[in-house]
Scaffold this motif. Structure first.
Motif, PDB file in Angstrom:
ATOM      1  N   LYS A 202       0.816  -1.220   0.000  1.00 52.21           N
ATOM      2  CA  LYS A 202       0.000   0.000   0.000  1.00 52.21           C
ATOM      3  C   LYS A 202       0.848   1.268   0.000  1.00 52.21           C
ATOM      4  O   LYS A 202       0.435   2.296  -0.549  1.00 52.21           O
TER       5      LYS A 202
ATOM      6  N   SER B 265      -2.654  -5.467  -7.209  1.00 51.89           N
ATOM      7  CA  SER B 265      -3.857  -5.137  -7.963  1.00 51.89           C
ATOM      8  C   SER B 265      -4.921  -4.525  -7.053  1.00 51.89           C
ATOM      9  O   SER B 265      -5.495  -3.473  -7.372  1.00 51.89           O
TER      10      SER B 265
ATOM     11  N   GLN C 128      -4.623  -3.046  -4.116  1.00 56.08           N
ATOM     12  CA  GLN C 128      -4.223  -1.724  -3.629  1.00 56.08           C
ATOM     13  C   GLN C 128      -4.257  -0.680  -4.753  1.00 56.08           C
ATOM     14  O   GLN C 128      -4.592   0.491  -4.517  1.00 56.08           O
ATOM     15  N   SER C 129      -3.932  -1.102  -5.963  1.00 55.04           N
ATOM     16  CA  SER C 129      -3.977  -0.185  -7.106  1.00 55.04           C
ATOM     17  C   SER C 129      -5.405   0.253  -7.385  1.00 55.04           C
ATOM     18  O   SER C 129      -5.664   1.432  -7.671  1.00 55.04           O
ATOM     19  N   VAL C 130      -6.329  -0.695  -7.303  1.00 53.18           N
ATOM     20  CA  VAL C 130      -7.738  -0.360  -7.478  1.00 53.18           C
ATOM     21  C   VAL C 130      -8.188   0.597  -6.378  1.00 53.18           C
ATOM     22  O   VAL C 130      -8.856   1.610  -6.625  1.00 53.18           O
ATOM     23  N   ARG C 131      -7.799   0.291  -5.149  1.00 52.92           N
ATOM     24  CA  ARG C 131      -8.191   1.102  -3.994  1.00 52.92           C
ATOM     25  C   ARG C 131      -7.676   2.541  -4.116  1.00 52.92           C
ATOM     26  O   ARG C 131      -8.359   3.494  -3.735  1.00 52.92           O
ATOM     27  N   HIS C 132      -6.465   2.679  -4.635  1.00 50.63           N
ATOM     28  CA  HIS C 132      -5.872   4.009  -4.758  1.00 50.63           C
ATOM     29  C   HIS C 132      -6.099   4.631  -6.137  1.00 50.63           C
ATOM     30  O   HIS C 132      -5.591   5.725  -6.417  1.00 50.63           O
ATOM     31  N   ASN C 133      -6.825   3.933  -6.980  1.00 50.97           N
ATOM     32  CA  ASN C 133      -7.167   4.431  -8.319  1.00 50.97           C
ATOM     33  C   ASN C 133      -5.921   4.768  -9.140  1.00 50.97           C
ATOM     34  O   ASN C 133      -5.794   5.841  -9.724  1.00 50.97           O
ATOM     35  N   VAL C 134      -4.977   3.825  -9.146  1.00 50.29           N
ATOM     36  CA  VAL C 134      -3.754   3.995  -9.939  1.00 50.29           C
ATOM     37  C   VAL C 134      -3.508   2.733 -10.765  1.00 50.29           C
ATOM     38  O   VAL C 134      -4.060   1.665 -10.486  1.00 50.29           O
ATOM     39  N   GLU C 135      -2.689   2.876 -11.786  1.00 45.09           N
ATOM     40  CA  GLU C 135      -2.205   1.742 -12.572  1.00 45.09           C
ATOM     41  C   GLU C 135      -0.759   1.480 -12.147  1.00 45.09           C
ATOM     42  O   GLU C 135       0.043   2.416 -12.091  1.00 45.09           O
TER      43      GLU C 135
ATOM     44  N   ASN D 223      -5.800  -3.100 -12.972  1.00 44.81           N
ATOM     45  CA  ASN D 223      -4.949  -1.994 -12.518  1.00 44.81           C
ATOM     46  C   ASN D 223      -3.475  -2.343 -12.346  1.00 44.81           C
ATOM     47  O   ASN D 223      -2.747  -1.610 -11.683  1.00 44.81           O
TER      48      ASN D 223
END
Length: 232
Positions: A85, A107, A109-116, A151
């Motif tokens: 995270k 994946s 955490q990337s979705v949660r933080h809205n990043v790729e 993501n």
């Protein structure tokens, strides 16, 4: 010292590219700055380095806050899932993904933080028990499963070759991982790009470049021997 060392490394990279018939622009130099103080990183930055590699999440976070914002930070060390995270939106590339569970956490955490998040699959190409990384035989399966996750983007492979006195002894491993990347690319798996081969360190990066490395991770050759007692 850092500036002079960088000049030497740069000359060696250029020479290796010339021997391999490659353009210098095909190889990215990552300055591995683990255990080194910010003052030394600043020297490298002033000499033009913008790609830095760290082994530990906390150390990367500490330096991230102190160094200029145009740096690309590479997570090259073994990564625990509970630390993922902290890297979101800060790590330009995570080199050390060696399990589906870790890929799933990146994946999520990337979705949660809205990043790729761009990742490499770490392959233990020499089968050393002391090293992390997935076996060559299991790599395609991991790539195929991880590629389905949202993501994250699989950009290639990473390996840490054995420590050897003669870098020529690692040529076979660099060649094997390049061949593996070609095999994976030929499968044309959605969300998988084999454009990056992260291989080669201070002792063997010239051979790695000759065998197709697109990223080399040089620490001691730039910053000198590591001092694990040094405080940031």
């Amino acid at each position: 010292m850092v500036k002079e060392n960088l000049s030497d490394v740069e000359n060696r990279i250029k020479a290796a590219c010339e021997r391999a018939g490659r353009e210098r622009s095909e190889v990215t130099l990552i300055a591995v700055s683990k255990t080194k103080p910010v003052s030394m990183l600043q020297e490298a930055y002033e000499a033009g380095i913008r790609e830095f590699g760290e082994n530990k999440v906390q150390e990367m976070m500490d330096k991230y806050d102190e160094m200029p914002s145009d740096i690309h930070w590479h997570m090259i060390g073994h990564l625990q899932r509970n630390k993922v995270k902290y890297l979101m939106g800060k790590a330009a590339l995570i080199h050390s993904v060696d399990s589906l569970r870790l890929a799933q956490e990146i994946s999520a955490q990337s979705v949660r933080h809205n990043v790729e998040t761009d990742i490499l699959i770490e392959v233990n190409i020499a089968g050393e028990e002391s090293k992390f990384g997935i076996s060559a035989d299991e790599t395609i399966r991991l790539v195929t499963e991880a590629a389905k996750l949202p993501n994250i983007r699989i950009q290639g492979l990473m390996t840490i070759a054995p420590y050897v006195e003669d870098p020529e002894k690692n040529r076979i491993y660099f060649r094997k991982i390049r061949e593996l990347s070609v095999d994976i690319a030929d499968k044309k798996i959605d969300n998988v790009c084999m454009s990056i081969l992260s291989m080669g360190m201070t002792g063997d990066y010239e051979v790695a470049i000759e065998e197709g490395a697109t990223m080399v991770r040089v620490g001691t050759g730039i910053f000198g021997e590591r001092d694990y007692e040094l405080k940031l």
